[in-house]
Design an enzyme around this catalytic site. Structure first.
Site: not given
Lengths: 153, 97
Positions: A67-68
């Site tokens: 994720h980011g």
């Protein structure tokens, strides 16, 4: 929050071809590009790989949640993929990863991101659900399995 | 010397700006697993196993929210102390690792 609130049916992949962590992230990001959910492919790949370098998002039990944050999305978006053979993802338990949930959140948005992680964990904690997911033959079946579980819990 | 088994409970308000998300949760669980004590974390009505990352993530504990750490076993006291430290850390996580 439901999984299908942020996961598009167009961003599912029942048979990821990638064999490395980098390729997995590239393949999942590509599915978001193909589904016209995101545009800036290379920048997003870079963000996600940077996040991985701080500590693997392979949380064990064959699951990873790369994720980011990106300014290119207005709301939380996700891609989902299965690897039949499993991929080494430097997981916390050292085991290969078969189930991938990629999350991209807008900048400055801790809340939805936390809720999405909680929702994903709640569902994937169940071994039966993980096994059912992994047995999905195609994207249509994947969508059906996820929707079913999503409405149950 | 064997310490007697006991239960230690501590209420902690999360300091981390982004809450107990994936990275701090991973650190929390790794530390929790060093101890022999059984460890649980509670937020509201939800109570989870503090040694399971999926459990910890399920809490969706954000900044300013209160969780209760409970450790039960021979090293309960030190376990709670170390775990509290993680929840009270308000550093940018990049600095932790």
């Amino acid at each position: 929050m439901k999984i299908m609130d942020f996961l598009s049916e167009k961003a599912l992949c029942a048979d990821l071809k990638a064999t490395t962590k980098k390729e997995i992230i590239e393949e999942l990001v590509s599915s978001l590009v193909d589904a016209q959910i995101i545009k800036d492919k290379s920048k997003l790949i870079k963000i996600l790989l940077e996040r991985e370098s701080l500590g693997s998002t392979g949380i064990g039990q064959g699951v990873a949640i790369p994720h980011g944050k990106s300014e290119s999305v207005k709301k939380l978006v996700a891609a989902f993929g299965l690897s039949k053979n499993g991929v080494n993802f430097d997981s916390l338990d050292g085991e290969p990863v078969y189930i991938f949930f990629l999350l991209v959140a807008p900048e400055d948005s801790a809340g939805p991101h936390l809720k999405a992680l909680a929702r994903i964990s709640r569902l994937l904690k169940d071994k039966y659900f993980r096994d059912t997911l992994r047995s999905a033959k195609d994207e249509k079946m994947l969508a059906k399995i996820i929707k079913q579980e999503d409405s149950r819990k | 010397m064997n310490q007697p088994s006991k239960s230690v409970t501590k209420n902690v308000v999360i300091k981390n700006k982004t809450g107990l998300h994936a990275r701090p949760a991973a650190v929390f669980v790794q530390v929790a697993n060093k101890f022999d004590s059984e460890i649980s974390v509670q937020k509201g009505k939800q109570k989870i196993n503090g040694k399971s990352i999926m459990g910890v993530l399920m809490l969706a504990a954000g900044q300013g929210q209160e969780v209760i750490i409970v450790a039960d076993g021979p090293d309960a006291e030190i376990a709670v102390k170390e775990l509290e430290k993680i929840l009270l850390s308000d550093d940018d996580e990049k600095k932790i690792r």
